[in-house]
Design a protein around this motif. Structure first.
Motif, PDB file in Angstrom:
ATOM      1  N   ARG A 131      32.997   4.383 -28.892  1.00 58.49           N
ATOM      2  CA  ARG A 131      31.801   3.795 -28.323  1.00 58.49           C
ATOM      3  C   ARG A 131      30.708   4.654 -28.756  1.00 58.49           C
ATOM      4  O   ARG A 131      30.791   5.841 -28.826  1.00 58.49           O
ATOM      5  CB  ARG A 131      32.177   4.142 -26.763  1.00 58.49           C
ATOM      6  CG  ARG A 131      30.934   4.000 -25.695  1.00 58.49           C
ATOM      7  CD  ARG A 131      30.383   2.412 -25.620  1.00 58.49           C
ATOM      8  NE  ARG A 131      31.363   1.741 -25.132  1.00 58.49           N
ATOM      9  CZ  ARG A 131      31.283   0.342 -24.763  1.00 58.49           C
ATOM     10  NH1 ARG A 131      30.068  -0.192 -25.224  1.00 58.49           N
ATOM     11  NH2 ARG A 131      31.984  -0.137 -23.948  1.00 58.49           N
ATOM     12  N   CYS A 132      29.776   3.923 -29.122  1.00 58.38           N
ATOM     13  CA  CYS A 132      28.477   4.492 -29.538  1.00 58.38           C
ATOM     14  C   CYS A 132      27.613   4.595 -28.233  1.00 58.38           C
ATOM     15  O   CYS A 132      27.100   3.793 -27.731  1.00 58.38           O
ATOM     16  CB  CYS A 132      27.735   3.667 -30.660  1.00 58.38           C
ATOM     17  SG  CYS A 132      26.467   4.183 -31.568  1.00 58.38           S
ATOM     18  N   PHE A 133      26.898   5.753 -28.415  1.00 58.67           N
ATOM     19  CA  PHE A 133      25.998   6.175 -27.221  1.00 58.67           C
ATOM     20  C   PHE A 133      24.691   6.481 -27.930  1.00 58.67           C
ATOM     21  O   PHE A 133      24.347   6.815 -29.096  1.00 58.67           O
ATOM     22  CB  PHE A 133      26.334   7.273 -26.215  1.00 58.67           C
ATOM     23  CG  PHE A 133      27.682   6.999 -25.524  1.00 58.67           C
ATOM     24  CD1 PHE A 133      27.701   6.377 -24.405  1.00 58.67           C
ATOM     25  CD2 PHE A 133      28.631   7.727 -26.080  1.00 58.67           C
ATOM     26  CE1 PHE A 133      28.964   6.159 -23.699  1.00 58.67           C
ATOM     27  CE2 PHE A 133      29.839   7.511 -25.592  1.00 58.67           C
ATOM     28  CZ  PHE A 133      30.294   6.819 -24.425  1.00 58.67           C
ATOM     29  N   HIS A 134      23.377   6.244 -27.107  1.00 57.52           N
ATOM     30  CA  HIS A 134      22.138   6.642 -27.542  1.00 57.52           C
ATOM     31  C   HIS A 134      21.959   8.187 -27.388  1.00 57.52           C
ATOM     32  O   HIS A 134      22.645   8.845 -26.565  1.00 57.52           O
ATOM     33  CB  HIS A 134      21.045   6.064 -26.672  1.00 57.52           C
ATOM     34  CG  HIS A 134      19.669   6.111 -27.273  1.00 57.52           C
ATOM     35  ND1 HIS A 134      18.908   7.292 -27.155  1.00 57.52           N
ATOM     36  CD2 HIS A 134      19.170   5.072 -27.920  1.00 57.52           C
ATOM     37  CE1 HIS A 134      17.847   7.087 -27.819  1.00 57.52           C
ATOM     38  NE2 HIS A 134      17.898   5.682 -28.209  1.00 57.52           N
ATOM     39  N   MET A 135      21.168   8.740 -28.436  1.00 62.44           N
ATOM     40  CA  MET A 135      20.898  10.259 -28.468  1.00 62.44           C
ATOM     41  C   MET A 135      20.621  10.835 -27.193  1.00 62.44           C
ATOM     42  O   MET A 135      20.681  12.073 -27.041  1.00 62.44           O
ATOM     43  CB  MET A 135      20.318  10.412 -29.813  1.00 62.44           C
ATOM     44  CG  MET A 135      20.953  10.604 -30.925  1.00 62.44           C
ATOM     45  SD  MET A 135      22.294  11.658 -31.158  1.00 62.44           S
ATOM     46  CE  MET A 135      21.564  13.374 -31.002  1.00 62.44           C
ATOM     47  N   SER A 136      19.857   9.984 -26.583  1.00 57.80           N
ATOM     48  CA  SER A 136      19.231  10.381 -25.254  1.00 57.80           C
ATOM     49  C   SER A 136      20.405  10.731 -23.992  1.00 57.80           C
ATOM     50  O   SER A 136      20.225  11.618 -23.456  1.00 57.80           O
ATOM     51  CB  SER A 136      18.510   9.415 -24.622  1.00 57.80           C
ATOM     52  OG  SER A 136      19.171   8.093 -24.067  1.00 57.80           O
ATOM     53  N   GLN A 137      21.554  10.467 -24.359  1.00 58.66           N
ATOM     54  CA  GLN A 137      22.802  10.791 -23.587  1.00 58.66           C
ATOM     55  C   GLN A 137      23.524  11.904 -24.124  1.00 58.66           C
ATOM     56  O   GLN A 137      24.692  12.252 -23.620  1.00 58.66           O
ATOM     57  CB  GLN A 137      23.615   9.462 -23.385  1.00 58.66           C
ATOM     58  CG  GLN A 137      22.980   8.558 -22.535  1.00 58.66           C
ATOM     59  CD  GLN A 137      23.858   7.144 -22.545  1.00 58.66           C
ATOM     60  OE1 GLN A 137      24.034   6.318 -23.284  1.00 58.66           O
ATOM     61  NE2 GLN A 137      24.558   6.894 -21.719  1.00 58.66           N
ATOM     62  N   PHE A 138      23.163  12.611 -25.232  1.00 55.72           N
ATOM     63  CA  PHE A 138      24.072  13.407 -26.051  1.00 55.72           C
ATOM     64  C   PHE A 138      24.447  14.476 -25.226  1.00 55.72           C
ATOM     65  O   PHE A 138      25.688  14.651 -25.305  1.00 55.72           O
ATOM     66  CB  PHE A 138      23.106  14.021 -27.357  1.00 55.72           C
ATOM     67  CG  PHE A 138      24.018  14.986 -28.334  1.00 55.72           C
ATOM     68  CD1 PHE A 138      24.955  14.257 -29.105  1.00 55.72           C
ATOM     69  CD2 PHE A 138      23.916  16.277 -27.875  1.00 55.72           C
ATOM     70  CE1 PHE A 138      25.819  15.220 -29.864  1.00 55.72           C
ATOM     71  CE2 PHE A 138      24.745  16.890 -29.020  1.00 55.72           C
ATOM     72  CZ  PHE A 138      25.611  16.511 -29.554  1.00 55.72           C
ATOM     73  N   GLU A 139      23.602  15.244 -24.693  1.00 55.55           N
ATOM     74  CA  GLU A 139      23.941  16.523 -23.772  1.00 55.55           C
ATOM     75  C   GLU A 139      24.836  16.049 -22.687  1.00 55.55           C
ATOM     76  O   GLU A 139      26.137  16.623 -22.673  1.00 55.55           O
ATOM     77  CB  GLU A 139      22.957  17.273 -23.402  1.00 55.55           C
ATOM     78  CG  GLU A 139      22.137  17.997 -24.482  1.00 55.55           C
ATOM     79  CD  GLU A 139      21.196  17.429 -25.451  1.00 55.55           C
ATOM     80  OE1 GLU A 139      20.803  17.630 -26.525  1.00 55.55           O
ATOM     81  OE2 GLU A 139      21.185  16.022 -25.060  1.00 55.55           O
ATOM     82  N   SER A 140      24.696  15.031 -22.073  1.00 56.51           N
ATOM     83  CA  SER A 140      25.508  14.630 -20.820  1.00 56.51           C
ATOM     84  C   SER A 140      26.802  14.241 -21.366  1.00 56.51           C
ATOM     85  O   SER A 140      27.855  14.689 -20.477  1.00 56.51           O
ATOM     86  CB  SER A 140      24.801  13.518 -19.962  1.00 56.51           C
ATOM     87  OG  SER A 140      24.669  12.502 -20.751  1.00 56.51           O
ATOM     88  N   LYS A 141      26.850  13.667 -22.358  1.00 53.14           N
ATOM     89  CA  LYS A 141      28.424  13.003 -22.804  1.00 53.14           C
ATOM     90  C   LYS A 141      29.320  13.999 -23.570  1.00 53.14           C
ATOM     91  O   LYS A 141      30.376  14.184 -23.067  1.00 53.14           O
ATOM     92  CB  LYS A 141      28.116  11.877 -23.612  1.00 53.14           C
ATOM     93  CG  LYS A 141      27.634  10.722 -23.270  1.00 53.14           C
ATOM     94  CD  LYS A 141      28.349  10.174 -22.151  1.00 53.14           C
ATOM     95  CE  LYS A 141      27.974   8.667 -21.675  1.00 53.14           C
ATOM     96  NZ  LYS A 141      28.842   8.432 -20.491  1.00 53.14           N
ATOM     97  N   ILE A 142      28.307  14.988 -24.103  1.00 54.55           N
ATOM     98  CA  ILE A 142      29.219  16.175 -24.740  1.00 54.55           C
ATOM     99  C   ILE A 142      29.916  16.889 -23.643  1.00 54.55           C
ATOM    100  O   ILE A 142      31.074  17.235 -23.624  1.00 54.55           O
ATOM    101  CB  ILE A 142      28.357  17.106 -25.322  1.00 54.55           C
ATOM    102  CG1 ILE A 142      27.701  16.492 -26.556  1.00 54.55           C
ATOM    103  CG2 ILE A 142      29.021  18.291 -25.811  1.00 54.55           C
ATOM    104  CD1 ILE A 142      28.671  15.939 -27.512  1.00 54.55           C
ATOM    105  N   ALA A 143      29.145  17.471 -22.436  1.00 54.16           N
ATOM    106  CA  ALA A 143      29.849  17.963 -21.366  1.00 54.16           C
ATOM    107  C   ALA A 143      30.902  17.200 -20.565  1.00 54.16           C
ATOM    108  O   ALA A 143      31.822  17.674 -20.099  1.00 54.16           O
ATOM    109  CB  ALA A 143      28.661  18.412 -20.218  1.00 54.16           C
ATOM    110  N   GLU A 144      30.486  15.874 -20.498  1.00 51.48           N
ATOM    111  CA  GLU A 144      31.467  15.104 -19.816  1.00 51.48           C
ATOM    112  C   GLU A 144      32.857  14.972 -20.398  1.00 51.48           C
ATOM    113  O   GLU A 144      33.980  14.877 -19.732  1.00 51.48           O
ATOM    114  CB  GLU A 144      30.766  13.715 -19.415  1.00 51.48           C
ATOM    115  CG  GLU A 144      31.632  12.588 -18.801  1.00 51.48           C
ATOM    116  CD  GLU A 144      31.031  11.350 -18.883  1.00 51.48           C
ATOM    117  OE1 GLU A 144      31.807  10.153 -19.038  1.00 51.48           O
ATOM    118  OE2 GLU A 144      29.816  11.270 -18.913  1.00 51.48           O
ATOM    119  N   MET A 145      32.823  14.954 -21.726  1.00 50.11           N
ATOM    120  CA  MET A 145      33.953  14.608 -22.603  1.00 50.11           C
ATOM    121  C   MET A 145      34.472  15.924 -22.945  1.00 50.11           C
ATOM    122  O   MET A 145      35.606  15.833 -23.850  1.00 50.11           O
ATOM    123  CB  MET A 145      33.656  13.590 -23.678  1.00 50.11           C
ATOM    124  CG  MET A 145      33.320  12.177 -23.129  1.00 50.11           C
ATOM    125  SD  MET A 145      32.746  11.305 -24.541  1.00 50.11           S
ATOM    126  CE  MET A 145      32.343   9.606 -23.764  1.00 50.11           C
TER     127      MET A 145
END
Length: 209
Positions: A131-145
């Motif tokens: 799954r490819c996410f926008h960089m605006s979601q980077f920090e939240s996805k790093i923490a979530e995963m």
């Protein structure tokens, strides 16, 4: 088995190679081997192989050599560590896509959990199984995963910015494919793969033949 003191990077590189060679040998029904046999496959010396294996506290029998299954297990114990390795890739261009495909089908033990880009035509899509996410979601996805490793495949001008965001998100290991060195604080390990420089080196030595 887990060492409390760091093993030199060159030794770890050889351990990774040994493990791959041993897994291949095991799949072919090989149960034991001697240091000189592993050295020949690794284009190394038997002395270096024995020294490397002693580094992780593993010794073989002078008569029977090394037990392949046991050796794989001991090397894996050093390489795998105690944390699950979850990876984020930033930059879904041609190189990024190739890396996603490579990991999806070749390395089930290493998971690229998320890819990131700023191209609206790439985000919110599954690319090569990721799954490819926008960089605006980077920090939240790093923490979530619970992502702890990063791969950078962006142009050189963007690499340091991406690295800074990875470091701020508590990523401790970065594989950098951008043709530029990164500045990172102590406690963050960076490995750089510069394909162009490697080809230039190959071209120089090829011309000498």
């Amino acid at each position: 088995m887990k060492k409390t003191t760091p093993i030199p990077a060159r030794t770890i590189e050889r351990m990774v190679l040994y493990k791959r060679l041993l897994i291949d040998l095991k799949s072919k029904g090989v149960h034991t081997l001697f240091s000189h046999q592993l050295a020949a496959l690794a284009h190394n010396t038997s002395t270096q192989v024995r020294r490397d294996l002693m580094e992780i506290g593993h010794s073989g029998s002078p008569r029977k050599g090394y037990d392949v299954t046991e050796l794989i297990s001991n090397i894996s114990g050093i390489l795998d560590g105690s944390k699950e390795r979850i990876i984020a890739l930033v930059g879904v261009g041609n190189l990024g896509r190739a890396i996603l495909s490579y990991f999806t089908y070749s390395h089930p033990g290493l998971t690229i959990a998320a890819a990131f880009d700023t191209d609206e035509n790439k985000v919110d899509r599954v690319i090569s199984g990721c799954r490819c996410f926008h960089m605006s979601q980077f920090e939240s996805k790093i923490a979530e995963m619970n992502i702890n490793l990063g791969i950078i495949t962006v142009p050189a001008a963007q690499a340091q910015f991406v690295a800074d965001r990875m470091i701020a998100a508590d990523i401790k290991g970065i594989l950098n494919f951008a043709p530029v060195p990164l500045k990172v604080p102590d406690g963050v390990f960076v490995d750089r793969i510069d394909i162009a420089s490697s080809l230039e080196k190959l071209a120089y030595f090829a011309d000498l033949v």
